[in-house]
Design a protein around this motif. Structure first.
Motif, PDB file in Angstrom:
ATOM      1  N   ARG A  31       0.835  -1.192   0.000  1.00 22.05           N
ATOM      2  CA  ARG A  31       0.000   0.000   0.000  1.00 22.05           C
ATOM      3  C   ARG A  31       0.878   1.254   0.000  1.00 22.05           C
ATOM      4  O   ARG A  31       1.935   1.276   0.612  1.00 22.05           O
ATOM      5  CB  ARG A  31      -0.941   0.012   1.204  1.00 22.05           C
ATOM      6  N   THR A  49       0.915   5.584   0.404  1.00 18.30           N
ATOM      7  CA  THR A  49       0.232   6.765   0.945  1.00 18.30           C
ATOM      8  C   THR A  49       0.596   7.988   0.122  1.00 18.30           C
ATOM      9  O   THR A  49       1.794   8.236  -0.147  1.00 18.30           O
ATOM     10  CB  THR A  49       0.615   6.999   2.407  1.00 18.30           C
ATOM     11  N   ILE A  80      -4.606   6.294   1.218  1.00 20.80           N
ATOM     12  CA  ILE A  80      -3.780   5.074   1.317  1.00 20.80           C
ATOM     13  C   ILE A  80      -4.434   3.976   0.475  1.00 20.80           C
ATOM     14  O   ILE A  80      -5.647   3.745   0.562  1.00 20.80           O
ATOM     15  CB  ILE A  80      -3.658   4.593   2.779  1.00 20.80           C
TER      16      ILE A  80
END
Length: 253
Positions: free
Chosen positions: A224, A226, A239
Motif C-alpha cells: 500500500r 500513501t 492510502i
C-alpha cells in the motif's frame, strides 16, 4: 577413333571401355582453310573395375572416467593394400584418437569412424563407426530447504551442494506458486512449490538432481502507498494499492 575396337570402341564423340587391356585411340581435328590436320594418339591401360573394400573392425572395451586424461591402445585397421586406416574422432569432449591410441578426456560416448581412401584399384570404403562408453562416477546432491514458509516472506534463499563441487541450478515445475531467480525462490501464492536442484554433470561425474516440496501458506502481501492530496488549504491523505486523489484535489509533489 579406336584402333583396338575389341578393347575400346569410339563413335566419333565417345570412347567406350569394353574389356581389360590396352586401348589405343586417336583424337584429331580435320584440316580446314585456316588449320592443318592435327592428330594425337593415346595409349591407356584399362584395368579391372574398382571395388569397394570391406574393413575388418574390432571392439573397444568400455572405460571409466577415473584418472583422466588417460590413453588406451585400440585395435588396428588396414586397407586392402595393407596400409593402416586411422580413426577419426567425432566426440572431442570425450576422446581424441591419435594413430592406434585414444586419449580419453571426459565421460560419455566415444565414437570413432574409419574409412579407407580411394586408390587406382579400389574405391573408398563405407564409413565405419565404433563406439564405447566412458562411465562417469555417480555424485550426490544435498538439498534440504525449509518445508514450510509464509507468503509474507516474499522470497527464500536456496542452497544446494553437489559432491563434485560443481555448480547447481534450480528450477520449478509450479511456476504459478513460485518462481526462480538464480538461487532465490520467489513466493507467488499459497500451495505446494516443487523445487529441483540439478548438477548437470562434469567430465568425471554423472548428472544428479534432487527435488524438494515447499508448502507456502498465508495470503499475498499487498503493498500500500500513501499519497497527500491538496485542494486550496485542504489536505487529505489517501492510502491504497494504487491511490488516487479525490475529485478536485491534486497530489502534492
Amino acid at each position: 577413333t579406336s584402333s583396338t575396337p575389341t578393347v575400346c570402341s569410339a563413335d566419333g564423340k565417345e570412347l567406350k571401355l569394353i574389356t581389360v587391356g590396352n586401348c589405343t585411340f586417336k583424337v584429331s581435328t580435320p584440316k580446314t582453310k585456316d588449320y592443318i590436320l592435327k592428330e594425337s594418339v593415346q595409349n591407356v591401360t584399362i584395368t579391372e573395375r574398382r571395388i569397394k573394400p570391406d574393413l575388418v573392425m574390432g571392439t573397444i572395451d568400455n572405460q571409466t572416467a577415473k584418472n583422466l586424461p588417460k590413453i588406451i591402445e585400440i585395435f588396428r585397421v588396414y586397407s586392402p593394400t595393407g596400409f593402416p586406416v586411422l580413426p577419426i574422432g567425432t566426440t572431442p569432449t570425450v576422446c581424441n584418437p591419435n594413430g592406434f591410441y585414444v586419449q580419453i578426456v571426459g565421460g560419455g560416448t566415444c565414437t570413432l569412424t574409419y574409412q579407407s581412401e580411394a586408390t587406382t584399384s579400389n574405391l573408398a570404403s563405407d564409413l565405419y563407426s565404433v563406439s564405447f562408453e566412458v562411465s562417469r562416477d555417480p555424485q550426490t546432491i544435498t538439498f534440504s530447504p525449509t518445508t514450510n514458509v509464509n507468503l509474507s516472506s516474499r522470497s527464500l534463499a536456496l542452497t544446494a551442494i553437489a559432491s563434485s563441487g560443481a555448480g547447481v541450478i534450480f528450477s520449478t515445475i509450479t511456476p504459478t506458486i513460485c518462481s526462480i531467480s538464480g538461487s532465490t525462490l520467489n513466493l507467488l501464492s499459497a500451495g505446494n512449490c516443487a523445487v529441483t536442484a540439478t548438477q548437470g554433470g562434469t567430465a568425471t561425474f554423472a548428472p544428479v538432481s534432487a527435488t524438494a516440496n515447499i508448502v507456502i501458506a498465508g495470503s499475498p502481501v499487498v503493498d500500500r502507498t500513501t499519497i497527500t492530496c491538496v485542494k486550496g488549504k485542504s489536505t487529505k491523505r489517501v492510502i491504497g494499492v494504487n491511490p488516487k486523489c479525490p475529485k478536485g484535489f491534486k497530489i502534492r509533489r
